[in-house]
Design a protein around this motif. Structure first.
Motif, short mmCIF file in Angstrom:
data_model
loop_
_atom_site.label_atom_id
_atom_site.label_comp_id
_atom_site.label_asym_id
_atom_site.label_seq_id
_atom_site.Cartn_x
_atom_site.Cartn_y
_atom_site.Cartn_z
N LEU A 181 0.82 -1.21 0.00
CA LEU A 181 0.00 0.00 0.00
C LEU A 181 0.85 1.26 0.00
O LEU A 181 0.33 2.37 0.10
N TRP A 182 2.19 1.10 -0.07
CA TRP A 182 3.08 2.24 0.07
C TRP A 182 2.80 3.30 -1.00
O TRP A 182 2.70 3.02 -2.17
N GLU A 183 2.67 4.50 -0.53
CA GLU A 183 2.49 5.64 -1.43
C GLU A 183 3.06 6.85 -0.72
O GLU A 183 2.90 7.01 0.49
N ASN A 184 3.76 7.69 -1.46
CA ASN A 184 4.34 8.88 -0.85
C ASN A 184 3.25 9.93 -0.66
O ASN A 184 3.01 10.78 -1.51
N ASN A 185 2.58 9.84 0.49
CA ASN A 185 1.44 10.70 0.77
C ASN A 185 1.83 12.15 1.00
O ASN A 185 1.04 13.05 0.78
N VAL A 186 3.03 12.38 1.52
CA VAL A 186 3.49 13.75 1.77
C VAL A 186 3.73 14.44 0.43
O VAL A 186 4.51 13.97 -0.40
N THR A 187 3.05 15.55 0.22
CA THR A 187 3.17 16.26 -1.06
C THR A 187 4.09 17.47 -0.97
O THR A 187 4.63 17.91 -1.99
N ASN A 188 4.25 18.03 0.21
CA ASN A 188 5.07 19.22 0.41
C ASN A 188 5.93 19.04 1.65
O ASN A 188 5.49 18.46 2.65
N VAL A 189 7.15 19.55 1.59
CA VAL A 189 8.05 19.50 2.74
C VAL A 189 8.56 20.91 3.03
O VAL A 189 8.93 21.64 2.10
N VAL A 190 8.54 21.27 4.30
CA VAL A 190 9.14 22.55 4.71
C VAL A 190 10.18 22.26 5.79
O VAL A 190 9.89 21.59 6.78
N MET A 191 11.39 22.73 5.56
CA MET A 191 12.44 22.65 6.58
C MET A 191 12.21 23.81 7.53
O MET A 191 12.86 24.86 7.45
N MET A 192 11.25 23.62 8.43
CA MET A 192 10.78 24.72 9.26
C MET A 192 10.49 24.25 10.67
O MET A 192 9.79 24.90 11.44
N GLY A 193 10.99 23.03 11.02
CA GLY A 193 10.77 22.51 12.35
C GLY A 193 11.82 23.01 13.32
O GLY A 193 12.28 24.15 13.23
N MET A 194 12.21 22.17 14.25
CA MET A 194 13.20 22.56 15.24
C MET A 194 14.56 22.81 14.58
O MET A 194 15.01 22.01 13.76
#
Length: 399
Positions: A181-194
């Motif tokens: 069932l693997w699918e890359n569900n994440v469509t956007n990434v922001v390097m904005m965490g800690m």
């Protein structure tokens, strides 16, 4: 020490001696395969298994020879950071606390689009450091201090786990990922965490290269965003090396106020910061519709007046900008309050009338403390209390 304890230590030592392939760029992985006497093209095969199929068990990588699978099982691993706590919000927001090497904690939050569509936008906010050294006065993470940089495996592992979370059992165990069932569900990434990404430059850039790679996650360069508080020299370096979306954590329209809110401004004041932003947009690989996202947290009575809005208009000038107004998310012992909705909208109207695209971020995940750094602080505090309680029990037993 009994035999069980000895075997446990032996297994731990063997695991630590293995090379973690997670987070290696295609070039790094090709070099690794050459170092173990294998053809470099194996790197592409393994990258596809890890990121496109979600497979971390070498035995399941069926287009590799049996001898190579055996060799990798002995000498390598694909190991994301350990999930020690997770919370899923009623609005679809998901948040994880990871334990990284050395026992430190970092967190990651996934925010779905407001439309709630199953295949809609899902934005993952990734951490790049344990804590942060910049000590912005309104930031929960900054109050925790700085411990260390994250490795590329620890950075990219956050994205791997976020995708895996949609293919696991009810307990969200990564031991039971249904790879069919693997699918890359994440469509956007922001390097904005800690953390400040540009202060952990090489692992962050390596991670983003894999996010963009067609053999790995294949994300559009406009869907991968690096957010910086203004590490100006590294902004110029990034412009030469990688074309991703850029966000600036601005939060103040003049140097006096920004020195107070974002102390790095004392080293790289606004004139230098705006010059680096213009260089990124106009002078290096210029692209149609390329812009900078301006992040601006709204603090009641601090940076939210009409005068501040007008100063922001003047500061940005002709810089193509999308301004994201962020209602302050209070944390324990914070010295600020959130601006009122009326004040935020009045501020936004001034910017819009000046011709800027301006959005007001909708607060999400309030029920799971989705403001960066909050959940780590709570988990760490619970861990300390638990350790203290266990120690008190031992002390009573020994008396």
């Amino acid at each position: 020490m009994n035999s069980i304890e000895i075997n446990a230590i032996k297994l731990l030592d063997e695991a630590q001696a293995k090379t973690n392939l997670l987070g290696m760029t295609p070039t790094q992985l090709a070099d690794y395969f050459k170092s173990i006497g294998e053809k470099p093209f194996r790197a592409t095969q393994v990258i596809k298994w890890i990121y496109q199929q979600g497979v971390t068990d070498f035995e399941k990588m069926t287009n590799l020879s049996k001898s190579l699978r055996d060799k990798l099982s002995i000498h390598a691993c694909v190991t994301p950071p350990k999930v020690i706590h997770r919370q899923y919000s009623d609005d679809g927001t998901r948040k994880w606390v990871f334990e990284v090497t050395g026992g430190s904690l970092v967190e990651t939050v996934l925010i779905p689009a407001e439309d709630g569509k199953v295949n809609g936008r899902k934005t993952l906010c990734i951490s790049s450091q344990v804590g942060c050294a910049l000590d912005c006065s309104f930031c929960s993470t900054g109050k925790q201090g700085f411990e260390r940089d994250l490795t590329a495996a620890e950075i990219l592992g956050q994205l791997w786990v976020a995708n895996a979370s949609y293919m696991t059992d009810a307990q969200d165990s990564l031991e039971y990922v249904d790879h069919s069932l693997w699918e890359n569900n994440v469509t956007n990434v922001v390097m904005m965490g800690m953390g400040e990404p540009l202060l952990n430059y090489r692992p962050v850039v390596s991670s983003m290269e894999l996010m963009l790679s067609d053999h790995a996650y294949g994300l559009s360069k406009r869907r991968v965003t690096l957010s910086t508080s203004g590490v100006v020299p590294k902004m110029y370096e990034l412009a030469q090396e990688l074309d991703v979306a850029l966000a600036i954590s601005l939060h103040a329209p003049n140097d006096e106020l920004r020195n107070e809110l974002v102390p790095i401004n004392k080293k790289y004041p606004l004139e230098q910061l705006m010059a680096a932003a213009r260089n990124y947009v106009f002078e290096v690989n210029p692209r149609h519709k390329k812009h900078v996202t301006i992040e601006y947290v709204m603090l009641d009575g601090v940076n939210d007046s009409d005068v501040h809005a007008e100063q922001l208009v003047a500061l940005l000038g002709d810089l193509p900008s999308k301004i994201n107004l962020i209602p302050f998310n209070p944390f324990p012992h914070a010295n600020y309050d959130k601006s009122s909705n009326n004040r935020i909208h009045a501020f936004s109207n001034i910017l819009s009338q000046a011709g800027f695209v301006c959005t007001i971020r909708q607060t999400r995940g309030d029920d799971i403390d989705a403001a960066c750094g909050q959940l780590v602080g709570q988990v760490a505090d619970r861990t300390r209390r638990s350790a203290a309680w266990q120690q008190s029990i031992k002390d009573r037993e020994n008396t």
